[in-house]
Design a protein around this motif. Structure first.
Motif, PDB file in Angstrom:
ATOM      1  N   GLU A  26       0.823  -1.148  -0.124  1.00 17.40           N
ATOM      2  CA  GLU A  26      -0.018  -0.123  -0.052  1.00 17.40           C
ATOM      3  C   GLU A  26       0.809   1.335  -0.049  1.00 17.40           C
ATOM      4  O   GLU A  26       1.424   1.694   1.234  1.00 17.40           O
ATOM      5  CB  GLU A  26      -0.903  -0.058   1.243  1.00 17.40           C
ATOM      6  N   GLU A  29      -2.195   6.013   1.833  1.00 17.84           N
ATOM      7  CA  GLU A  29      -3.678   5.555   2.333  1.00 17.84           C
ATOM      8  C   GLU A  29      -4.489   6.760   1.607  1.00 17.84           C
ATOM      9  O   GLU A  29      -5.882   6.991   1.994  1.00 17.84           O
ATOM     10  CB  GLU A  29      -3.469   5.678   3.619  1.00 17.84           C
ATOM     11  N   LEU A  40     -10.080   1.839   4.895  1.00 18.65           N
ATOM     12  CA  LEU A  40      -8.928   2.591   5.291  1.00 18.65           C
ATOM     13  C   LEU A  40      -9.124   4.135   5.774  1.00 18.65           C
ATOM     14  O   LEU A  40      -9.881   4.880   5.137  1.00 18.65           O
ATOM     15  CB  LEU A  40      -7.928   2.855   4.034  1.00 18.65           C
ATOM     16  N   GLU A  47       4.863   8.244   5.275  1.00 16.74           N
ATOM     17  CA  GLU A  47       4.947   7.431   4.325  1.00 16.74           C
ATOM     18  C   GLU A  47       6.248   7.134   4.050  1.00 16.74           C
ATOM     19  O   GLU A  47       7.186   7.898   4.346  1.00 16.74           O
ATOM     20  CB  GLU A  47       4.347   7.797   2.975  1.00 16.74           C
ATOM     21  N   ASP A 198     -10.388  -0.455   9.266  1.00 13.84           N
ATOM     22  CA  ASP A 198      -9.157  -0.979   9.908  1.00 13.84           C
ATOM     23  C   ASP A 198      -9.062  -0.799  11.341  1.00 13.84           C
ATOM     24  O   ASP A 198      -8.684  -1.864  11.978  1.00 13.84           O
ATOM     25  CB  ASP A 198      -7.813  -0.298   9.454  1.00 13.84           C
ATOM     26  N   SER A 249       1.391  -8.034   3.347  1.00 14.11           N
ATOM     27  CA  SER A 249       1.144  -6.759   3.032  1.00 14.11           C
ATOM     28  C   SER A 249       1.805  -5.869   3.804  1.00 14.11           C
ATOM     29  O   SER A 249       2.356  -6.086   4.982  1.00 14.11           O
ATOM     30  CB  SER A 249      -0.155  -6.661   3.527  1.00 14.11           C
ATOM     31  N   SER A 251       2.406  -1.870   4.842  1.00 10.66           N
ATOM     32  CA  SER A 251       1.560  -0.419   4.798  1.00 10.66           C
ATOM     33  C   SER A 251       2.433   0.837   4.392  1.00 10.66           C
ATOM     34  O   SER A 251       3.716   0.502   4.123  1.00 10.66           O
ATOM     35  CB  SER A 251       1.382   0.017   6.418  1.00 10.66           C
ATOM     36  N   ASP A 255       4.837  -1.142   8.168  1.00  9.13           N
ATOM     37  CA  ASP A 255       4.488  -2.075   8.691  1.00  9.13           C
ATOM     38  C   ASP A 255       4.191  -3.462   7.799  1.00  9.13           C
ATOM     39  O   ASP A 255       3.744  -3.407   6.972  1.00  9.13           O
ATOM     40  CB  ASP A 255       3.339  -1.766   9.668  1.00  9.13           C
ATOM     41  N   VAL A 260      -3.816  -7.766   3.982  1.00 12.14           N
ATOM     42  CA  VAL A 260      -4.204  -6.457   4.121  1.00 12.14           C
ATOM     43  C   VAL A 260      -5.431  -6.195   4.957  1.00 12.14           C
ATOM     44  O   VAL A 260      -5.911  -5.247   5.460  1.00 12.14           O
ATOM     45  CB  VAL A 260      -4.933  -6.035   2.896  1.00 12.14           C
ATOM     46  N   LYS A 263      -4.488  -6.417  10.138  1.00 12.95           N
ATOM     47  CA  LYS A 263      -3.749  -5.442  10.482  1.00 12.95           C
ATOM     48  C   LYS A 263      -2.994  -5.431  11.897  1.00 12.95           C
ATOM     49  O   LYS A 263      -3.127  -4.448  12.718  1.00 12.95           O
ATOM     50  CB  LYS A 263      -4.492  -3.802  10.368  1.00 12.95           C
ATOM     51  N   ASN A 268       8.410  -3.493  11.790  1.00 15.57           N
ATOM     52  CA  ASN A 268       8.346  -2.498  10.582  1.00 15.57           C
ATOM     53  C   ASN A 268       9.898  -2.265  10.179  1.00 15.57           C
ATOM     54  O   ASN A 268      10.933  -2.607  10.794  1.00 15.57           O
ATOM     55  CB  ASN A 268       8.109  -1.027  11.503  1.00 15.57           C
TER      56      ASN A 268
END
Length: 361
Positions: A26, A29, A40, A47, A198, A249, A251, A255, A260, A263, A268
């Motif tokens: 992803e 978001e 989401l 990011e 989420d 998945s 993030s 993470d 997905v 969560k 990380n």
């Protein structure tokens, strides 16, 4: 053994060795649509940078990932998205891209065609602007999305149109299928499960289709495809899904999740290497130890072959990755009844030991 059979066998053997064959990143978001069902938060903080994103893709490739999905949010809200995607292509991933299409003008359509992803997936919520924009809450989004689909398909890009089945569009599904195919898509898919957000917020659940809606869409699908044999349930010693086994998945903030829908961070990549997290992350180890025989109630359920159970939704509903996913129970019962030519019951689904008796509140 056929080529297809060889590939399936190879994939199964790699997943059994816990190779992260399927990865979903992803990239953001953030989204310019405000879809009523979206799970989401639209948070752009923290990011991964472009260099961090490229390093992540390198780590995935080194770990054996072959299939990569780049998704959002809306991917084109990252100005460096083309550089991320081109780096993924350079690392020889089988690349799939999810977009809402708003930013896919002629220039980006040309770029996507040159990139040659295995597919581009675009959500199509309705066969007309009113239905579509009831979901997206953005005027003009119907024309922007459908225009993007046409630009891509006219350039030979393989597009998959998809939709969550909701109470606002369930009865439109046959028309929506025909409309999608008229735009030149390669495939149209739909999903009867609407998940909470989420964080567990339940607002999207008000959009879940009624039991009558489910009966309608399953009957339409059966008529379209023709009667078929009952699905075969997986063996009790099999994994319920590939989450944390052959799928992972990531993030926008780095993470690592089993999938997905689950969560629960295993770690990380800003703190540990992807390889270390993938090999030792607690939630990943938990997922790898779950078999169908360890699922509460589900292992002995007669509806299991028809069930789209999701561990992430079970965790939201019941607080456990091994509990029944009650909405999936309702969907499975409707699907089975239609397949067997029986009336679909609107009686509450009751599963012993669950927190609530009704699937729809």
């Amino acid at each position: 053994m056929s080529a297809e059979g060889f590939f399936v066998d190879l994939q199964d053997r790699l997943i059994a060795r816990h190779v992260p064959l399927h990865a979903q990143f992803e990239v953001t978001e953030r989204c310019n649509y405000a879809c009523t069902h979206c799970y989401l938060p639209h948070d752009g903080h923290g990011e991964l940078t472009l260099d961090e994103s490229k390093a992540l893709l390198d780590a995935l490739a080194d770990a054996g990932s072959l299939f990569l999905t780049l998704t959002g949010g809306e991917v084109f809200l990252r100005r460096d998205f083309p550089e991320i995607a081109e780096h993924a292509k350079a690392r020889d991933f089988v690349l799939r891209i999810f977009t809402n299409g708003w930013f896919v003008d002629d220039r980006r359509a040309d770029w996507l065609a040159a990139l040659e992803p295995v597919g581009v997936e675009i959500s199509l919520y309705g066969a007309d602007a009113k239905t579509f924009e009831t979901v997206t809450q953005v005027p003009g989004s119907f024309d922007r999305t459908t225009g993007a689909i046409q630009r891509l398909t006219s350039r030979g890009v393989r597009v998959r149109a998809k939709t969550p089945v909701m109470n606002v569009n369930a009865r439109q599904l046959p028309a929506l299928h025909d409309f999608a195919m008229s735009l030149g898509v390669e495939e149209f898919s739909w999903d009867p499960l609407v998940a909470p957000m989420d964080g567990g917020e339940s607002a999207p659940l008000a959009l879940r289709p009624s039991t009558d809606d489910l009966a309608f869409v399953f009957a339409w699908d059966r008529e379209r495809r023709g009667p078929s044999a009952a699905p075969v349930a997986k063996p009790l010693d099999a994994a319920p899904c590939n989450a944390g086994r052959g799928a992972v998945s990531i993030s926008p903030r780095g993470d690592i999740f089993p999938c997905v829908a689950i969560k629960i961070p295993a770690g990380n990549i800003r703190e540990k290497s992807f390889a270390e997290i993938w090999e030792r992350g607690d939630v990943l180890q938990t997922m790898r130890n779950i078999t169908i025989s360890s699922l509460r109630e589900c292992a002995t359920c007669d509806d299991r072959p028809w069930c789209p159970r999701c561990a992430g939704m079970a965790r939201h509903e019941e607080g456990s990755l091994t509990a029944p996913n009650l909405e999936a129970c309702r969907v499975a019962a409707a699907r089975r009844a239609v397949a067997e030519g029986r009336p679909v019951s609107d009686e509450p689904i009751v599963r012993p030991g669950t927190r609530r008796l009704r699937v729809i509140s």
